[in-house]
Design an enzyme around this catalytic site. Structure first.
Site, PDB file in Angstrom:
ATOM      1  N   CYS A  26       0.819  -1.217   0.000  1.00  0.00           N
ATOM      2  CA  CYS A  26       0.000   0.000   0.000  1.00  0.00           C
ATOM      3  C   CYS A  26       0.850   1.263   0.000  1.00  0.00           C
ATOM      4  CB  CYS A  26      -0.968  -0.003   1.177  1.00  0.00           C
ATOM      5  SG  CYS A  26      -0.189  -0.153   2.786  1.00  0.00           S
ATOM      6  N   HIS A  67      -2.852   1.190   7.126  1.00  0.00           N
ATOM      7  CA  HIS A  67      -2.912   1.167   5.670  1.00  0.00           C
ATOM      8  C   HIS A  67      -2.632   2.568   5.133  1.00  0.00           C
ATOM      9  CE1 HIS A  67      -4.344   0.196   1.664  1.00  0.00           C
ATOM     10  NE2 HIS A  67      -5.316   1.089   1.751  1.00  0.00           N
TER      11      HIS A  67
END
Length: 261
Positions: free
Chosen positions: A94, A197
Site C-alpha cells: 500500500c 494502511h
C-alpha cells in the site's frame, strides 16, 4: 392602349385609398420655416412611409433565403474527463501504491526501489517500529516513504492533528498520504482484525480524489473545502495520521501552511 387618367375629382375621391391601391403610402411631411430667405426644409417625421421599391423586396427575400440556408453551428464538444491513474492493491504494497497514486505515475517508484531503501535504513533510524517483510512483500513504514520522496526532491511533512487542516496551503501541496486503520482480508473474507494502511489523495483537474488502492475506482472528494471536511473526518478517527507531500523548496520556506505560524 394605356388606361384613361383619373380626373381631379376622381383623384380626390380616391383619397388615401387610391394611393394604397397603388402600393404607396403617403409621406408625412412638415415644413420648418427657415431664416432670412423664407425657404423651408423638408423634415421626414417618425411616422413617414414611402413606396417600396420592388428591388428592395427582392433583396430582402434573397437575404432571408441566404440566412435560412446557413447551417446551424455544430454542438460544442463536452469537456474531456481527466485521466486518473489509480494503482490497485497487491500484497502489502500500500505504501508503493499511495506514492505512485500521488505522483500519478506507475513508474514513479517500484517495489525493488522501496525494498532497497528499506534495507539501507539502519534500524536505529526507524521512528515507528512497524514489522516489515524481509522478502519485500511490503508493509513499509513512514521512514521508507520519507526516504523515497527525498530521491525525487520531495519531503513528507507530518501534520500535527492538534491544528486545524484549514491552515494547510493546498496550492503548495503536491498530494496527501493518510495512514489509517484498515480491515484485513483473506480473499473475499473480511477478518475481524485491523492493520495500518497507506492511502493517497491527489488533486486532478481541479478536483480532489481518494485514491485508496483498496477501492475499485477513485472516489471523488470534491473542492478544497470538501477535502478539508474529509480530512477532519479522517483525523478524528483513532490511529490516523496525515503526511503532506511537498517539494523541497516548499518545505524549506514552510509555505505549505497558510497561518504563518
Amino acid at each position: 392602349m394605356g388606361s384613361a387618367p383619373y380626373s381631379a375629382g376622381e383623384w380626390r375621391g380616391k383619397g388615401r385609398g387610391g394611393l394604397q391601391e397603388l402600393g404607396c403610402m403617403p409621406w408625412k411631411v412638415s415644413k420648418q420655416k427657415g431664416g432670412g430667405g423664407g425657404g423651408g426644409e423638408v423634415v421626414v417625421g417618425g411616422d413617414e412611409r414611402r413606396c417600396r421599391d420592388p428591388r428592395d423586396l427582392q433583396q430582402q427575400d434573397l437575404s432571408s433565403s441566404s440566412s435560412s440556408l446557413t447551417p446551424p453551428a455544430p454542438p460544442q464538444p463536452s469537456p474531456t474527463p481527466p485521466v486518473i491513474y489509480h494503482e490497485k492493491q497487491r500484497r502489502e504494497l500500500c505504501a508503493l501504491h499511495a506514492l505512485n497514486n500521488v505522483f500519478q505515475d506507475r513508474t514513479a517508484f517500484s517495489r525493488d526501489t522501496l525494498q532497497d531503501i528499506y534495507q539501507r535504513l539502519s534500524p536505529s533510524t526507524l521512528v515507528t517500529p512497524h514489522k516489515k517483510s524481509m522478502l519485500g512483500n511490503g508493509n513499509y513504514d513512514v521512514n521508507v516513504i520519507m526516504a523515497a520522496l527525498q530521491t525525487r526532491g520531495f519531503e513528507a511533512v507530518w501534520w500535527d492533528k492538534r491544528r486545524d487542516v484549514g491552515s494547510i496551503e493546498l496550492s503548495n501541496v503536491t498530494g496527501l498520504i493518510l495512514n489509517v486503520p484498515s480491515n484485513l482480508r483473506w480473499g473475499p473474507l473480511r477478518l475481524p482484525l485491523k492493520r495500518q494502511h497507506w492511502i493517497g489523495v491527489r488533486e486532478v483537474g481541479g478536483v480532489y480524489y481518494n485514491l485508496d488502492s483498496k477501492l475499485r475506482s477513485p472516489h471523488l472528494i470534491g473542492n478544497p473545502d470538501e477535502l478539508r471536511k474529509f480530512l477532519r473526518q479522517q483525523l478524528r478517527g483513532k490511529n490516523c495520521e496525515l503526511l503532506l507531500v511537498v517539494s523541497e523548496e516548499v518545505e524549506a520556506h514552510q509555505t505549505w501552511r497558510s497561518d504563518g505560524c
